[in-house]
Scaffold this motif. Structure first.
Motif, PDB file in Angstrom:
ATOM      1  N   ARG A  38      61.628  46.198  64.213  1.00 18.45           N
ATOM      2  CA  ARG A  38      61.594  46.431  62.774  1.00 18.45           C
ATOM      3  C   ARG A  38      60.185  46.106  62.294  1.00 18.45           C
ATOM      4  N   MET A  39      59.650  46.928  61.412  1.00 19.04           N
ATOM      5  CA  MET A  39      58.314  46.685  60.880  1.00 19.04           C
ATOM      6  C   MET A  39      58.384  46.390  59.390  1.00 19.04           C
ATOM      7  N   THR A  40      57.746  45.318  58.986  1.00 19.39           N
ATOM      8  CA  THR A  40      57.555  45.041  57.569  1.00 19.39           C
ATOM      9  C   THR A  40      56.049  44.985  57.319  1.00 19.39           C
ATOM     10  N   ARG A  41      55.657  45.241  56.090  1.00 19.53           N
ATOM     11  CA  ARG A  41      54.231  45.402  55.806  1.00 19.53           C
ATOM     12  C   ARG A  41      53.812  44.552  54.612  1.00 19.53           C
ATOM     13  N   ASP A  42      52.675  43.904  54.759  1.00 21.55           N
ATOM     14  CA  ASP A  42      52.058  43.151  53.671  1.00 21.55           C
ATOM     15  C   ASP A  42      50.645  43.674  53.449  1.00 21.55           C
ATOM     16  N   SER A  43      50.147  43.486  52.246  1.00 17.92           N
ATOM     17  CA  SER A  43      48.766  43.857  51.941  1.00 17.92           C
ATOM     18  C   SER A  43      48.083  42.712  51.210  1.00 17.92           C
ATOM     19  N   VAL A  44      46.828  42.500  51.538  1.00 16.86           N
ATOM     20  CA  VAL A  44      46.023  41.467  50.887  1.00 16.86           C
ATOM     21  C   VAL A  44      44.871  42.159  50.167  1.00 16.86           C
ATOM     22  N   LEU A  45      44.802  41.976  48.860  1.00 15.33           N
ATOM     23  CA  LEU A  45      43.764  42.616  48.054  1.00 15.33           C
ATOM     24  C   LEU A  45      42.787  41.612  47.456  1.00 15.33           C
ATOM     25  N   THR A  46      43.174  40.342  47.460  1.00 15.57           N
ATOM     26  CA  THR A  46      42.292  39.281  46.969  1.00 15.57           C
ATOM     27  C   THR A  46      42.422  38.077  47.894  1.00 15.57           C
TER      28      THR A  46
END
Length: 229
Positions: A38-46
């Motif tokens: 299973r893949m979950t995704r996070d993003s870091v913008l700061t």
């Protein structure tokens, strides 16, 4: 009476000989099924992730990723769109990479994949999956790129091969794809829109970290978390 008995026995023998063997269902065995992830995704913008700040330049980011070899077990760094057509400009850059692909502008089955390990050519494959001991196959051994060749000889051999009409089109797209993290920073990496690497976070768990760049600065970090169902 005796004649009739013999006839009956012959008839029975004939019928028996015409019977087929009973059908036997073949025994089949299956190996373990692949583990579904299973893949979950996070993003870091700061802020910062794994010591990589948003807005940081490419060279210090590379130094940080090098340090992740010890702290996170990172073993490679892929550089997206690190593609060139002028071999002469890559003489000092080729030794900094561990996976190089040579091909025509339109990808072909005969494209060449060269893997480097411990400062020597470890393997050579065609895009079709065919494993080679040297490329081109028909060249003399001292002129071809061969498994075991020191990395220091690779550029000179490629330069000679590029000058041959039969093979020159394989240098239309030279992809320096996987960076050797034990070597120095490559200034050309700053032109790439994305670098990515993976590392284990636990049993059967791993993260893929994508570092996105805009004008040579980190603009976003995307993290894909892979875990078993």
């Amino acid at each position: 009476m005796k004649t009739n008995l013999v006839g009956v026995l012959l008839l029975i023998a004939l019928i028996t000989s015409c019977q087929t063997e009973p059908s036997i269902s073949p025994t089949t065995t299956t190996g373990p099924e692949p583990v579904p992830f299973r893949m979950t995704r996070d993003s870091v913008l700061t802020g910062t992730y794994l010591g990589i700040p948003i807005g940081e330049g490419a060279e210090p980011v590379y130094t940080t990723i090098q340090s992740l070899q010890q702290t996170k077990g990172v073993t490679y760094l892929n550089v997206v769109s690190n593609i060139f057509s002028d071999l002469a400009k890559l003489k000092d850059r080729i030794p900094l990479y561990q996976y190089i692909i040579l091909d025509q502008q339109q990808g072909t089955d005969s494209g060449v994949q060269i893997t480097i390990e411990n400062k020597a050519v470890k393997s050579i494959y065609l895009n079709s999956g065919v494993k080679l001991t040297q490329w081109p196959v028909l060249l003399m051994a001292n002129a071809a790129v061969r498994v075991g060749d020191p990395i220091g000889t690779l550029y000179d051999k490629l330069a000679v091969i590029k000058g041959m009409t039969t093979y020159s089109n394989k240098f239309e797209r030279i992809s320096l794809q996987t960076k050797n993290l034990s070597t120095m920073y490559d200034q050309g990496m700053s032109q790439s829109p994305q670098w990515y690497f993976m590392y284990k976070t636990g049993p059967d768990q791993q993260d893929e970290v994508q570092v996105h760049f805009t004008q040579g600065k980190v603009s976003k970090i995307a993290i894909n978390h892979y875990t078993p169902y």
